[in-house]
Every structure is written in C-alpha cells, then in structure tokens.
Motif scaffolding. Structure first.
Motif, short mmCIF file in Angstrom:
data_model
loop_
_atom_site.label_atom_id
_atom_site.label_comp_id
_atom_site.label_asym_id
_atom_site.label_seq_id
_atom_site.Cartn_x
_atom_site.Cartn_y
_atom_site.Cartn_z
N LEU A 122 -44.09 -113.25 2.21
CA LEU A 122 -44.36 -113.35 0.76
C LEU A 122 -43.53 -114.48 0.14
O LEU A 122 -44.04 -115.32 -0.61
CB LEU A 122 -44.04 -112.02 0.08
CG LEU A 122 -44.22 -112.00 -1.44
CD1 LEU A 122 -45.69 -112.14 -1.81
CD2 LEU A 122 -43.64 -110.73 -2.05
N ASN A 133 -44.89 -117.80 0.89
CA ASN A 133 -46.07 -118.08 0.06
C ASN A 133 -45.66 -118.55 -1.34
O ASN A 133 -46.20 -119.52 -1.86
CB ASN A 133 -46.93 -116.81 -0.08
CG ASN A 133 -47.93 -116.68 1.04
OD1 ASN A 133 -48.25 -117.64 1.73
ND2 ASN A 133 -48.45 -115.47 1.23
N VAL A 134 -44.70 -117.84 -1.90
CA VAL A 134 -44.21 -118.23 -3.23
C VAL A 134 -43.65 -119.64 -3.16
O VAL A 134 -43.93 -120.49 -4.01
CB VAL A 134 -43.14 -117.24 -3.73
CG1 VAL A 134 -42.47 -117.75 -5.00
CG2 VAL A 134 -43.75 -115.86 -3.97
N LYS A 146 -44.36 -122.07 -1.11
CA LYS A 146 -45.44 -123.07 -1.00
C LYS A 146 -46.15 -123.29 -2.33
O LYS A 146 -46.49 -124.42 -2.69
CB LYS A 146 -46.49 -122.60 0.02
CG LYS A 146 -46.17 -123.00 1.44
CD LYS A 146 -47.40 -122.71 2.32
CE LYS A 146 -47.00 -122.25 3.69
NZ LYS A 146 -48.07 -121.58 4.42
N THR A 147 -46.38 -122.19 -3.03
CA THR A 147 -47.06 -122.29 -4.32
C THR A 147 -46.21 -123.08 -5.31
O THR A 147 -46.72 -123.94 -6.04
CB THR A 147 -47.34 -120.88 -4.87
OG1 THR A 147 -48.07 -120.14 -3.89
CG2 THR A 147 -48.14 -120.95 -6.17
#
Lengths: 168, 168
Positions: free
Chosen positions: A140, A143-144, A146-147
């Motif tokens: 998670l 992902n954060v 990368k975002t």
DNA sequence: TTAAACTTTCAATAATTACTGAAAGTTTAA
DNA sequence: TTAAACTTTCAGTAATTATTGAAAGTTTAA
C-alpha cells in the motif's frame, strides 16, 4: 462578514487543520496570513498580526522557507526582510506532499522493506500474521509513493483529469 | 532479525508515523500490536506488551473502536474482553480516510464555503487575494473530498487499477 | 445477595511540545 | 571603525497533550 473577520477565521481554521495533521499551529497560521496578504510582510507585521514573539516568528518563517512554502524578499533601499507566500494552491499541495514524503513516508518505507524480508517459520501463526501485515502495508505504501510521484511531476489539470476519469 | 525484535520495530515505526500525522503515538502502537497478533488480545496483554497503564489501555482501545479499526470479542465461558484488529490493509486505509474526512475535512469545507461567499470590493487587493486564496483552496479541498468519496465506495483492485492508468 | 472478576472514569501528574524575550550575532551606511 | 538596524539563538517558561493509578462502576456466577 467583514474581510478582517473573514481573514481571522481563515487563519484559525488553517491553524486548527494543521495541528490536527501534525503541523505546528503557529506555522500554519503564519502561512495562512501570508496566503491572504497581497504584499510580502515583515517579521514585525507578522508578530503584530498574530501576537507572537520575535523568536517564534523568526523560527516559524525559517521552517516555512524550509518547506518551500515561503520566500524571502528584499525591497530596494530597505534593510528589512519581507516574506511572501506562493499563492498557487496546486504548488502548495505538491510542495507539502513532496516534503512529507521525504520526511515521513520514505523512512517508513525503508523500515517496511527491511521488515518484509524478515525470515521465519511459515507454519507459525505469529510469523504468518506479522509477515502478511507488513508486506501488505508495504505494498500500500509503495502505491501511495508512486501516486505521489506522479502527482509531483504532473500538471494540475492533467492530474485531476486523471482522477476524474475514475468516476466515469 | 528476530521475529520479536521485528515486531518491536514495526510497533515503534508505526507509532512514530502516527505521531507525525497527528495520531496519538500509543494509539498507533496498540493498533500495530494488534495488527501483528494472530489472536485477539486482552487488556492485560496489551498493558504488559507496551508497558502502559490500565487506564491508558482502556481509553486507547475505546478510541480505536471509535475509529472502526478494532473490535471487541468475547470468548465462550470467559469474562474477559478480547480485542482484535482487522488486518485488511485496504479496509484500514478506507476506515482512516473515512474518519479523518468526517472529523477534519468536512468541518473545514464548511468554513471554506462560508468564506468563499464573503463579499467585497474587487478593486481592493486585500479582498482579491483573500478571495482567490480561499476559493482556490476550496476547489482543491472539494476535489480531495470527491476523490475520497470514490475511494470509500471502491473495491481495492478497481481503485488502484484506476490509479495505475494514470501512469500509462 | 454478595463478592470476585473485570471495566471505566478522571483528578493528579508527567512528558512533550511550543513560545518568549533578552542577549548575541550580523549587516549596512556613513 | 562604529553604531544603528536588523536577524538569530536558545535557556527558561508556559501551554498542551498524554498517562497513571486508584476509586467507582458493572457484570456474572454461586
């Protein structure tokens, strides 16, 4: 509502929100004050407007500069330093995201990576639960990360455009 | 690394991250402890593991239940209450987002709406700057609000799938 | 009932975090 | 140089936030 009262309310709300998110209340208030000031302000003006001491004003302004939210300005023929805040909301959001990522997310990602690699007995429920939790949170967090990376590189319109496509 | 040491490190890291984001360090640590525990724990066990008092443990667990992150469990034939944390990372993220939106973003949106409607002289730079800043922040906050709304309704795979499309 | 087992509350206290203000430091102009 | 104008530092203090622990409250089984 009066403009003066409205400014006051904005400064208070911003200070409260900041403190709820781990940002020093005074720092958020000084930022808010500069955000609603068309002209750059001196330390004196900030001290007076927010009723804070010289030391506090000085350190807070230094922090804000460190966060990339405020810059020093000099006016021709004057000794005094003036402080000015970028008023572009998208720049502000990106700058805050950038700094918090560097200061808080990156260190925790490093630890999560390390903990994801801890070896153990897959038959042991203690190990299994630990491993699942840590690897899941690690995914998670990545992902954060990368975002945020995308957001930092993006133009505002492109970023929100992409977000909006999620709705269709 | 030892499993025990690794757990300890995870609990510390989670506590630190929490405190940086305005969440009580102990609350984050209790949550972390429960996240790596396969079985539900009693107040006694939590007190002992984290060296905290009964009162602190009790209030912290109540808070975690209030955040929707932990639930009470009862075991047949036992008086004691057991505490269990949902280990689904996506549920945790959504739950935290949901609560913080309700507690912090919504109140500030209300104020920003109000301040966006303050009337004034468009020739006055003081008013113009105030108005621009407040309406811009209001727009950004509304975008965040909408995005959170989507996230709260979404399935994990759908949500991250959509995010990944941003990269292509 | 009652008393043991357990949970909750909250006033007192500790720990942490933020702020002040005066002294030290720096820069500039004459 | 020097002294006025300004900025920075930081030890001491204040304000805020978190924690303890013991007393009060509740539940259950006999």
């Amino acid at each position: 509502m009066e403009l003066t009262a409205a400014k006051q309310k904005f400064i208070e709300a911003w200070g409260k929100l900041g403190s709820e998110w781990g940002i020093n209340r005074t720092m958020a208030q000084v930022h808010a004050l500069l955000l609603v000031s068309p002209e750059a302000l001196t330390t004196e003006e900030i001290m007076k407007d927010l009723s804070i001491s010289r030391g506090n004003a000085n350190m807070t302004l230094r922090d804000l500069i460190g966060w990339g939210l405020v810059e020093k300005q000099h006016k021709a023929g004057e000794r005094k330093e003036y402080f000015y805040a970028d008023k572009d909301t998208w720049n502000i959001a990106r700058q805050v995201a950038k700094e918090r990522r560097k200061r808080e997310l990156d260190p925790v990602l490093k630890i999560l990576d390390e903990l994801s690699n801890v070896q153990g007995d897959v038959k042991d429920p203690e190990f299994k639960t630990f491993n699942k939790t840590v690897t899941d949170i690690n995914k998670l967090a990545k992902n954060v990360d990368k975002t945020l990376d995308t957001m930092l590189k993006a133009e505002e319109s492109w970023f929100w455009g992409s977000i909006f496509k999620m709705f269709k």
